[in-house]
Design an enzyme around this catalytic site. Sequence first.
Site, PDB file in Angstrom:
ATOM      1  N   ASP A  37      -3.197 -18.055   1.188  1.00 18.68           N
ATOM      2  CA  ASP A  37      -4.212 -18.747   0.384  1.00 18.68           C
ATOM      3  C   ASP A  37      -4.912 -19.816   1.229  1.00 18.68           C
ATOM      4  O   ASP A  37      -6.135 -19.964   1.205  1.00 18.68           O
ATOM      5  CB  ASP A  37      -3.615 -19.331  -0.908  1.00 18.68           C
ATOM      6  CG  ASP A  37      -2.342 -20.137  -0.668  1.00 18.68           C
ATOM      7  OD1 ASP A  37      -1.784 -20.088   0.455  1.00 18.68           O
ATOM      8  OD2 ASP A  37      -1.899 -20.842  -1.604  1.00 18.68           O
ATOM      9  N   LYS A  48       3.031 -15.287   3.090  1.00 12.05           N
ATOM     10  CA  LYS A  48       3.210 -16.050   1.854  1.00 12.05           C
ATOM     11  C   LYS A  48       4.699 -16.352   1.758  1.00 12.05           C
ATOM     12  O   LYS A  48       5.385 -15.981   0.802  1.00 12.05           O
ATOM     13  CB  LYS A  48       2.692 -15.219   0.665  1.00 12.05           C
ATOM     14  CG  LYS A  48       2.625 -15.955  -0.650  1.00 12.05           C
ATOM     15  CD  LYS A  48       1.486 -16.959  -0.736  1.00 12.05           C
ATOM     16  CE  LYS A  48       1.573 -17.750  -2.026  1.00 12.05           C
ATOM     17  NZ  LYS A  48       0.617 -18.888  -2.079  1.00 12.05           N
ATOM     18  N   ASP A 105     -12.092  -8.660   5.185  1.00 12.13           N
ATOM     19  CA  ASP A 105     -13.400  -8.640   4.507  1.00 12.13           C
ATOM     20  C   ASP A 105     -14.029 -10.027   4.575  1.00 12.13           C
ATOM     21  O   ASP A 105     -15.228 -10.186   4.826  1.00 12.13           O
ATOM     22  CB  ASP A 105     -13.251  -8.251   3.028  1.00 12.13           C
ATOM     23  CG  ASP A 105     -13.556  -6.777   2.795  1.00 12.13           C
ATOM     24  OD1 ASP A 105     -13.334  -5.975   3.720  1.00 12.13           O
ATOM     25  OD2 ASP A 105     -14.011  -6.435   1.684  1.00 12.13           O
ATOM     26  N   TYR A 164       0.828  -1.210   0.000  1.00 20.20           N
ATOM     27  CA  TYR A 164       0.000   0.000   0.000  1.00 20.20           C
ATOM     28  C   TYR A 164       0.861   1.259   0.000  1.00 20.20           C
ATOM     29  O   TYR A 164       0.454   2.301  -0.480  1.00 20.20           O
ATOM     30  CB  TYR A 164      -0.895   0.040   1.244  1.00 20.20           C
ATOM     31  CG  TYR A 164      -2.217  -0.651   1.092  1.00 20.20           C
ATOM     32  CD1 TYR A 164      -2.280  -2.007   0.821  1.00 20.20           C
ATOM     33  CD2 TYR A 164      -3.405   0.063   1.234  1.00 20.20           C
ATOM     34  CE1 TYR A 164      -3.499  -2.645   0.698  1.00 20.20           C
ATOM     35  CE2 TYR A 164      -4.627  -0.572   1.116  1.00 20.20           C
ATOM     36  CZ  TYR A 164      -4.662  -1.922   0.851  1.00 20.20           C
ATOM     37  OH  TYR A 164      -5.873  -2.541   0.729  1.00 20.20           O
ATOM     38  N   ASP A 183      -6.242  -6.715   4.471  1.00 23.43           N
ATOM     39  CA  ASP A 183      -7.379  -6.072   3.793  1.00 23.43           C
ATOM     40  C   ASP A 183      -8.334  -7.163   3.301  1.00 23.43           C
ATOM     41  O   ASP A 183      -9.548  -7.116   3.540  1.00 23.43           O
ATOM     42  CB  ASP A 183      -6.853  -5.245   2.614  1.00 23.43           C
ATOM     43  CG  ASP A 183      -7.976  -4.609   1.812  1.00 23.43           C
ATOM     44  OD1 ASP A 183      -8.913  -4.083   2.442  1.00 23.43           O
ATOM     45  OD2 ASP A 183      -7.909  -4.637   0.566  1.00 23.43           O
TER      46      ASP A 183
HETATM   47  C1  IPM Z   1     -10.283  -0.967   4.000  1.00 24.63           C
HETATM   48  C2  IPM Z   1     -10.546  -0.454   2.624  1.00 24.63           C
HETATM   49  C3  IPM Z   1      -9.380   0.436   2.245  1.00 24.63           C
HETATM   50  C4  IPM Z   1      -8.137  -0.422   2.223  1.00 24.63           C
HETATM   51  C5  IPM Z   1      -9.534   1.206   0.939  1.00 24.63           C
HETATM   52  C6  IPM Z   1     -10.847   1.937   0.867  1.00 24.63           C
HETATM   53  C7  IPM Z   1      -8.378   2.139   0.722  1.00 24.63           C
HETATM   54  O1  IPM Z   1     -10.713  -1.502   1.740  1.00 24.63           O
HETATM   55  O2  IPM Z   1     -10.193  -0.144   4.932  1.00 24.63           O
HETATM   56  O3  IPM Z   1     -10.173  -2.177   4.166  1.00 24.63           O
HETATM   57  O4  IPM Z   1      -7.859  -1.071   1.206  1.00 24.63           O
HETATM   58  O5  IPM Z   1      -7.439  -0.450   3.217  1.00 24.63           O
HETATM   59 MG    MG Z   2     -10.771  -3.416   2.653  1.00 25.74          MG
END
Ligand code: IPM
Ligand code: MG
Length: 354
Positions: free
Chosen positions: A221, A189, A249, A142, A245
């Site tokens: 993975d 990884k 999710d 990032y 990230d």
């Molecule tokens: C998160 C989001 C952010 C990230 C984006 C919106 C920059 O997906 O906070 O997880 O990738 O960190």
């Molecule tokens: Mg995210």
Amino acid sequence: MKMRLALIPGDGIGPDIVAEAVKVMGAVGTKFGHKFDYSFYLAGGSALDSVGVPLPESTLLGCQDAEAVLLGAVGGPKWDHLAGEQRPEKALLGLRGGLGLFCNLRPALLYEQLSDACPLRKDLIAGGLDIMVVRELTGGIYFGERGRNEHGDTAFDTMAYSIPEIERIARMAFEIAMKRNKKLMSVDKANILETSRLWRSVVNSMASEYPEVEVDHMYVDNAAMQLVRNPRQFDVIVTENMFGDILSDEASMITGSIGMLPSASLRSDSFGMYEPIHGSAPDIAGKDLANPIATILSVAMMLRYTFTLSEEADAIEQAVGKVLDEGWRTGDIMSEGMKQVGTKEMGSLIARNI
Ligand code: IPM
Ligand code: MG
């Protein structure tokens, strides 16, 4: 106690949900005798629209001056055509980097009252789910060098990690593991990436400082697969920025309660930025439809981590539990036999139960 907060409502439903968090803080203030001082700042698309940049200098300075930041959400289709530097997301990265928030805590908790919303088979979640994803937030791909070659037909992004960067996030994760069930899964990884090999060796060398913590390693993975195969094997997961990230999710989705989950972005002092993990949901903005619970629970995390007010944090979490027990639901978590309410009513119900 007097608390000096920077509030960034942001875009989409951000203003709707932050307003409800403010309502709940009002109730906490009254009950426990605290005072919250708010300063409001622009970031994301709303900042682009009014001042032409996603993260105005005044926002960063204002946040630096506060004890904690509460953020709603940023981004939306209106700004999706913009290039990298001008995207609302840049505001988030600028805040994380600019404020030095290297440690991102993303709890993935299954609410018993909402267990029907979990997309996994019942037997996989019997006994509940309570995973803490500890994501490195200011390093890796990032923040590494990126660009295009002279013809523009080849692009690159680089992932780099130094030992101190790995140590400080690993230390946070070990400390959290000590406060929970003393189980830590480091995800990398290392079969491919040199950064991951360094990551793994740093985590291993720190393990001797925490002999009570059971440390394991998993390739990313496999971790993605294990999270849906047998999520209950995980307690604390620590991983680098992009893996975190993606896995956070996934972890939030398997709880089925994405509108319920808060997050904290921390550094080594008490300062922190708190925000719901969900996005700005522009389609339902301003319609009194958004679920404010993730933002309200982010306030609980703020009280616990920045201000060490655990009784107050518990009070918010218990109020949320009580409101769910009583059958109140926003549209996103609605199910048969429950009572549907809007954003404002949900905020008021929780505030009333403080
Ligand atoms: C998160 C989001 C952010 C990230 C984006 C919106 C920059 O997906 O906070 O997880 O990738 O960190
Ligand atoms: Mg995210």
